[in-house]
Design an enzyme around this catalytic site. Structure first.
Site, PDB file in Angstrom:
ATOM      1  N   GLY A 175       0.820  -1.200   0.000  1.00 49.02           N
ATOM      2  CA  GLY A 175       0.000   0.000   0.000  1.00 49.02           C
ATOM      3  C   GLY A 175       0.853   1.248   0.000  1.00 49.02           C
ATOM      4  N   HIS A 176       1.986   1.196   0.697  1.00 48.14           N
ATOM      5  CA  HIS A 176       2.927   2.324   0.734  1.00 48.14           C
ATOM      6  C   HIS A 176       4.209   1.899   0.028  1.00 48.14           C
ATOM      7  CE1 HIS A 176       5.350   5.678   1.854  1.00 48.14           C
ATOM      8  NE2 HIS A 176       4.540   6.115   2.803  1.00 48.14           N
ATOM      9  N   GLU A 318      -2.868  13.662   2.359  1.00 47.62           N
ATOM     10  CA  GLU A 318      -1.433  13.957   2.449  1.00 47.62           C
ATOM     11  C   GLU A 318      -0.813  13.949   1.049  1.00 47.62           C
ATOM     12  OE1 GLU A 318       0.199  11.105   5.250  1.00 47.62           O
ATOM     13  OE2 GLU A 318      -0.328  12.408   6.927  1.00 47.62           O
ATOM     14  N   CYS A 406       8.290  10.135  10.793  1.00 43.78           N
ATOM     15  CA  CYS A 406       8.981   9.771   9.548  1.00 43.78           C
ATOM     16  C   CYS A 406       9.894  10.888   9.052  1.00 43.78           C
ATOM     17  CB  CYS A 406       7.970   9.398   8.471  1.00 43.78           C
ATOM     18  SG  CYS A 406       6.711  10.657   8.161  1.00 43.78           S
ATOM     19  N   CYS A 407       9.523  12.154   9.300  1.00 41.45           N
ATOM     20  CA  CYS A 407      10.226  13.264   8.659  1.00 41.45           C
ATOM     21  C   CYS A 407      11.621  13.566   9.214  1.00 41.45           C
ATOM     22  CB  CYS A 407       9.362  14.524   8.701  1.00 41.45           C
ATOM     23  SG  CYS A 407       7.811  14.366   7.772  1.00 41.45           S
TER      24      CYS A 407
END
Length: 649
Positions: A175-176, A318, A406-407
């Site tokens: 999915g990602h 997003e 995550c960033c």
């Protein structure tokens, strides 16, 4: 090619990441940093490795915070030796290896919390995404240090996937996206065809009918198999918002990639997938895949990208919305999306040399991406709005960490790998292209021989670039990027002015010398950094009748700290002239000062038949990346335009 950065601007940022950000993140991963949200990552691995007891903490992809940190450490060790960082990295690798099962599986969420849900929901459970970041980190660390333990871990993990997924095996897609570009990276290292074939499967099957992202969730819903979102937040089965519908654009899967005409869906997912598409297109020299990658890149950067290089217009998915929809106050522009765009642009550049790719890298790097971190490297943005006003101002500061973090580690691995973005070879290997004007020593060996050159620059504040060829083979040629923001340039070799058509040609945005350059030659290249007003395409409704202030690659903004509140009342005249002010503040920025007109109402009523009066006001603009390093207040990038008489257009 080996590149060593020595640059006044970037050395500061690299040092901040090495000395502040990486140790800070290690403390966060170990839950040793007060005042930030709990991470739980290292404790999760200790539980999975049977070295601690407890329950899993965090998101289903929590492991990736450690993997991205490890990848950043790899690039740091490439730059310079650091015994402390190496010691922490070895401890991380030891834990990962111990937590990994004999069959190659490692994912602390499922190993600790939901072992019965392994591989049951590839659409939302991020297993392949997590494997991808493990593989990327392992390849980077092995390449930087030669470490064999992490390469063994990575190959066991990749071999598990090869044995499980693909044609004639389990039909499944992430999915990602992320595993695709990771497998290709592992293929570049090992030349193991199985990794290439699995990456190709994941890329080319996406969007094919029957669509996996429509049919597979139907089966899961029918069997009432919960996703991690159900388990973590609902304690039961709940039909996820993106599943069981015919609209699968969120997953970048409405069509096969070769048939997609516009960038769609979640921006990070899309750009990771498009990065892999470009890499695969180069490896296979496939014209259909190249055309698709080019078409999607052009749509993204000419119709859906902000002037700061940010992408992903809305928080709702997003990601992408539609062409020319670029709102400024409620936009998203996730930091990870900007980083992913840089990854994609770099693969496009390696597919075909063209300065439009390096221009995008530069724009995104200096504005959207760099500005997501404060100057001390200890607070970060997830989203990067181009405007802050009203009640939203109180939330304008950068948080120290995120539950979904995550960033920050993604940003660390980008900044520490900048040496990989400064130059590249042409396809036939006889042209060395200088892409980013960052001070560095560049050396290597091609079929033409050994070369070494020194690039001296003080971008983004000074447009004078000096390149000294210390070693340079006779048959090798040099290319210099001509940035789209430079209205003019000057070029000399050994103080002799070069003439276009005689000494050089311009091809796809690069100045290419027509003749070989001798060892010891000194090239002086001067770019135009004059401040300029930039205008958006008139189809961009949010920016109609507005301008942005730029200087070279830097986008500027107005902050309340310097210019007062109600910034929307300010308007610039056409042809406004800016004066440059070199300062020591905010790590040595160049301010841009000028005059603007401020609207002031003549009555206190909400409406009036009298036009507002115009009051001249001195203004001062700072780089967008430096916003909110002093105080929290209003901020904006796009400003209204008034005509020469001071009337609003």
């Amino acid at each position: 090619m080996k590149v060593r950065i020595k640059d006044e601007f970037w050395d500061k940022r690299i040092e901040v990441v090495q000395k502040q950000m990486l140790p800070f993140q290690w403390r966060v991963l170990n839950d040793q940093e007060e005042g930030v949200e709990k991470s739980g990552v290292i404790h999760n691995f200790k539980i999975a490795a049977k070295e601690a007891e407890g329950t899993f903490h965090g998101m289903v992809f929590q492991d990736t915070d450690l993997y991205k940190w490890l990848e950043a450490v790899a690039y740091s060790l490439e730059i310079k030796e650091d015994k402390q960082l190496e010691s922490w990295a070895q401890e991380a690798i030891r834990l990962i290896a111990k937590a990994q099962r004999e069959d190659g599986y490692v994912n602390t969420y499922f190993q600790i919390f939901q072992p019965d849900l392994e591989w049951t929901d590839l659409t939302d459970n991020h297993e392949l995404y997590t494997f991808g970041h493990l593989i990327e980190a392992g390849v980077a660390y092995h390449e930087a240090t030669g470490d064999e333990m992490i390469l063994t871990v990575v190959r066991k993990a990749a071999d598990l996937l090869v044995s499980k997924f693909g044609y004639g095996k389990t039909q499944g897609l992430p999915g990602h996206p992320e595993i695709e570009l990771a497998l290709l990276r592992l293929y570049h290292l090992t030349e193991e065809e199985n990794y290439l074939e699995l990456a190709k499967y994941f890329i080319l099957e996406r969007g094919k009918k029957p669509n996996y992202f429509i049919e597979e969730p139907k089966k899961r819903i029918e069997k009432k198999i919960p996703s991690w979102l159900d388990v973590m937040w609902n304690e039961g089965f709940v039909r996820p918002v993106h599943e069981g519908t015919e609209d699968v654009s969120y997953y970048v899967a409405s069509k096969q990639l070769v048939d997609q005409m516009v960038a769609e869906g979640h921006a990070v997912r899309a750009c990771y997938l498009y990065t892999a598409l470009a890499d695969l297109a180069s490896l296979r020299n496939d014209s259909e895949l190249k055309d698709a990658a080019e078409r999607l890149f052009d749509n993204t950067t000419t119709k859906q990208m902000y002037i700061t290089g940010g992408i992903g217009q809305t928080w709702k998915n997003e990601g992408f919305t539609h062409d020319y929809h670029l709102p400024n106050e409620d936009n998203y522009c996730e930091t990870c999306a900007g980083i992913a765009l840089i990854f994609w642009a770099e693969k496009m550049l390696l597919m075909e040399t063209n300065s439009k790719y390096t221009d995008v890298i530069e724009r995104t790097l200096y504005n959207n991406t760099l500005g997501s971190m404060n100057l001390e490297g200890e607070s970060f943005y997830y989203r990067n709005e181009l405007e802050r006003a009203g009640k939203d101002v109180k939330n304008a500061g950068r948080p120290g960490w995120f539950g979904c973090a995550c960033c920050p580690p993604n940003l660390a691995r980008l900044i520490l790998s900048l040496n990989h973005y400064i130059a590249h070879y042409g396809k036939n290997g006889n042209i060395l292209y200088l892409d980013q004007f960052i001070g560095a020593t560049i050396q290597g060996e091609t079929n033409e021989g050994t070369y070494q050159l020194v690039q001296e620059a003080n971008m983004p504040w000074n447009g004078n670039i000096k390149v000294t060829l210390q070693q340079f083979p006779e048959k090798m040629r040099l290319g210099l990027r001509l940035p789209e923001w430079s209205a003019s340039f000057q070029l000399k070799v050994n103080e002799e002015t070069m003439i276009e058509g005689v000494d050089f040609t311009i091809n796809r945005g690069y100045i290419i010398f027509n003749h070989s350059l001798s060892e010891g030659a000194v090239i002086d290249y001067v770019l135009d950094l004059q401040p300029r007003l930039a205008y958006a395409n008139t189809l961009v409704k949010a920016d109609a009748g507005k301008v942005a202030i730029t200087r070279g690659p830097i986008v500027y903004c107005l902050e309340e700290e310097d210019n007062g509140n109600h910034l929307w009342q300010l308007a610039f005249r056409e042809g406004t002239i800016f004066t440059e002010q070199k300062t020591s503040e905010l790590q040595g920025i160049v301010r841009l000062n000028s005059e603007a007109l401020r609207d002031e109402s003549l009555t206190h009523g909400l409406y009036s038949y009298q036009a507002p009066k115009k009051k001249q006001q001195s203004i001062s603009a700072i780089p967008f990346y430096a916003r909110y390093n002093r105080s929290v207040g209003e901020m904006q990038v796009w400003h209204r335009v008034a005509d020469g008489d001071g009337n609003n257009k």
